[in-house]
Design a protein around this motif. Sequence first.
Motif, PDB file in Angstrom:
ATOM      1  N   ILE A 108       0.834  -1.213   0.000  1.00 16.86           N
ATOM      2  CA  ILE A 108       0.000   0.000   0.000  1.00 16.86           C
ATOM      3  C   ILE A 108       0.867   1.260   0.000  1.00 16.86           C
ATOM      4  N   PHE A 109       2.069   1.170   0.564  1.00 21.31           N
ATOM      5  CA  PHE A 109       2.993   2.303   0.491  1.00 21.31           C
ATOM      6  C   PHE A 109       3.414   2.538  -0.957  1.00 21.31           C
ATOM      7  N   ARG A 110       3.732   1.450  -1.650  1.00 26.35           N
ATOM      8  CA  ARG A 110       4.177   1.568  -3.041  1.00 26.35           C
ATOM      9  C   ARG A 110       3.061   2.106  -3.948  1.00 26.35           C
ATOM     10  N   VAL A 111       1.840   1.627  -3.735  1.00 30.54           N
ATOM     11  CA  VAL A 111       0.728   1.987  -4.619  1.00 30.54           C
ATOM     12  C   VAL A 111       0.101   3.322  -4.240  1.00 30.54           C
ATOM     13  N   HIS A 112      -0.021   3.591  -2.930  1.00 27.58           N
ATOM     14  CA  HIS A 112      -0.782   4.755  -2.483  1.00 27.58           C
ATOM     15  C   HIS A 112       0.059   5.818  -1.772  1.00 27.58           C
ATOM     16  N   GLY A 113       1.342   5.552  -1.623  1.00 28.74           N
ATOM     17  CA  GLY A 113       2.189   6.470  -0.847  1.00 28.74           C
ATOM     18  C   GLY A 113       2.231   7.883  -1.391  1.00 28.74           C
ATOM     19  N   LYS A 114       2.136   8.053  -2.703  1.00 27.20           N
ATOM     20  CA  LYS A 114       2.202   9.391  -3.293  1.00 27.20           C
ATOM     21  C   LYS A 114       1.054  10.269  -2.835  1.00 27.20           C
ATOM     22  N   ASN A 115      -0.133   9.689  -2.750  1.00 27.89           N
ATOM     23  CA  ASN A 115      -1.315  10.450  -2.345  1.00 27.89           C
ATOM     24  C   ASN A 115      -1.561  10.397  -0.840  1.00 27.89           C
ATOM     25  N   HIS A 116      -0.971   9.418  -0.167  1.00 27.36           N
ATOM     26  CA  HIS A 116      -1.158   9.268   1.279  1.00 27.36           C
ATOM     27  C   HIS A 116       0.225   9.216   1.927  1.00 27.36           C
ATOM     28  N   PRO A 117       0.841  10.369   2.173  1.00 24.47           N
ATOM     29  CA  PRO A 117       2.230  10.425   2.660  1.00 24.47           C
ATOM     30  C   PRO A 117       2.471   9.715   3.982  1.00 24.47           C
ATOM     31  N   HIS A 118       1.430   9.557   4.811  1.00 25.04           N
ATOM     32  CA  HIS A 118       1.631   8.899   6.107  1.00 25.04           C
ATOM     33  C   HIS A 118       2.047   7.435   5.941  1.00 25.04           C
ATOM     34  N   HIS A 123       5.307   2.525   6.928  1.00 23.11           N
ATOM     35  CA  HIS A 123       6.233   1.516   6.404  1.00 23.11           C
ATOM     36  C   HIS A 123       7.510   1.458   7.237  1.00 23.11           C
ATOM     37  N   ARG A 124       8.045   2.614   7.561  1.00 18.74           N
ATOM     38  CA  ARG A 124       9.275   2.663   8.357  1.00 18.74           C
ATOM     39  C   ARG A 124       9.043   2.121   9.765  1.00 18.74           C
ATOM     40  N   ILE A 125       7.972   2.569  10.406  1.00 16.93           N
ATOM     41  CA  ILE A 125       7.699   2.163  11.783  1.00 16.93           C
ATOM     42  C   ILE A 125       7.396   0.669  11.859  1.00 16.93           C
ATOM     43  N   TYR A 126       6.612   0.184  10.904  1.00 16.09           N
ATOM     44  CA  TYR A 126       6.265  -1.229  10.934  1.00 16.09           C
ATOM     45  C   TYR A 126       7.520  -2.096  10.825  1.00 16.09           C
ATOM     46  N   ASP A 190      -6.569   5.493  14.004  1.00 16.30           N
ATOM     47  CA  ASP A 190      -7.130   4.344  14.713  1.00 16.30           C
ATOM     48  C   ASP A 190      -7.419   3.176  13.784  1.00 16.30           C
ATOM     49  N   PHE A 191      -6.542   2.982  12.826  1.00 14.43           N
ATOM     50  CA  PHE A 191      -6.646   1.879  11.857  1.00 14.43           C
ATOM     51  C   PHE A 191      -7.932   1.948  11.030  1.00 14.43           C
ATOM     52  N   GLN A 192      -8.373   3.162  10.764  1.00 13.82           N
ATOM     53  CA  GLN A 192      -9.547   3.373   9.920  1.00 13.82           C
ATOM     54  C   GLN A 192      -9.084   3.775   8.524  1.00 13.82           C
ATOM     55  N   PRO A 193      -9.283   2.933   7.517  1.00 13.11           N
ATOM     56  CA  PRO A 193      -8.831   3.272   6.161  1.00 13.11           C
ATOM     57  C   PRO A 193      -9.616   4.447   5.606  1.00 13.11           C
ATOM     58  N   PRO A 194      -9.010   5.216   4.716  1.00  9.89           N
ATOM     59  CA  PRO A 194      -9.709   6.373   4.134  1.00  9.89           C
ATOM     60  C   PRO A 194     -10.858   5.926   3.239  1.00  9.89           C
ATOM     61  N   ALA A 195     -11.764   6.852   2.987  1.00  6.87           N
ATOM     62  CA  ALA A 195     -12.904   6.558   2.120  1.00  6.87           C
ATOM     63  C   ALA A 195     -12.413   6.100   0.751  1.00  6.87           C
ATOM     64  N   GLY A 196     -13.046   5.064   0.234  1.00 11.13           N
ATOM     65  CA  GLY A 196     -12.668   4.569  -1.082  1.00 11.13           C
ATOM     66  C   GLY A 196     -11.426   3.720  -1.106  1.00 11.13           C
ATOM     67  N   ALA A 197     -10.919   3.327   0.060  1.00 10.81           N
ATOM     68  CA  ALA A 197      -9.696   2.525   0.125  1.00 10.81           C
ATOM     69  C   ALA A 197      -9.911   1.167  -0.546  1.00 10.81           C
ATOM     70  N   CYS A 198      -8.875   0.651  -1.198  1.00 12.11           N
ATOM     71  CA  CYS A 198      -8.950  -0.646  -1.859  1.00 12.11           C
ATOM     72  C   CYS A 198      -8.925  -1.766  -0.821  1.00 12.11           C
ATOM     73  N   ASN A 199      -9.173  -2.984  -1.284  1.00 10.73           N
ATOM     74  CA  ASN A 199      -9.207  -4.127  -0.367  1.00 10.73           C
ATOM     75  C   ASN A 199      -7.866  -4.337   0.340  1.00 10.73           C
ATOM     76  N   SER A 200      -6.770  -4.153  -0.379  1.00 12.12           N
ATOM     77  CA  SER A 200      -5.449  -4.330   0.243  1.00 12.12           C
ATOM     78  C   SER A 200      -5.247  -3.338   1.380  1.00 12.12           C
TER      79      SER A 200
END
Length: 230
Positions: A108-118, A123-126, A190-200
């Motif tokens: 998800i970092f690779r696919v969505h990191g550009k639009n979701h900088p957190h 990725h680093r913390i995990y 709180d581990f709540q994915p953003p609206a429209g988040a993909c299954n991954s």
Amino acid sequence: MATFTADQTPASIVKTFPKASDLFKERRIDFCCGGDRPLKEVFREGDYDSETVLSDLNTAFQKWQKEDQEVTDWDAMPSSELIDHIVGEHHAYLKSELSPLGEFVTKIFRVHGKNHPHLKELHRIYNEFKIDMEEHMVTEENDVFPLIKEYEQNPSEALKQEIIDANGGLEDEHEAAGNLLKRMRVITNDFQPPAGACNSYRITYARLADLETDTFQHVHLENNVLFKQL
């Protein structure tokens, strides 16, 4: 029915009422690494409505009691049995989950990191958490747990001191791991994915929430039960 008060510690409450851990997690109240402080100190230092927290806690406890739930008396369990439970349940879970979940975090970092900088920080913390816990389990299984089992059979002051010295480092590692999990919860809302988040995306967040639950229970059993038996 028993009533919990602000004079009690989160750790002692969770021993009596395991599902209290869910309420504490939702409110970001530490019941494992820093669980030995009375709730009144936690309330004083944080932005909590103490009456609401205690009311919710006791209401949930009373409902739970009516369901006639059985509670494992961890304090009465011999150290060797508790160690076997920790290794067989919590260590086994981490060994099977850390790498696959890490692949999802990377994806998800690779696919969505550009639009979701957190996701870069996630990725680093995990990965820091993953490495720390893998090394931590090796130390426990190879060094500390065998010493505790030996002490149970042949107690001595010298062996006890050796274990206490080793535990000091383990508890520091527990606190560091707990802080990483707390940070992951904050940056993921709180581990709540953003609206429209993909299954991954959704699967990753759900599995991170499960990881937090299991790790907090794991650390609670070690810090507040196993290490206290010495």
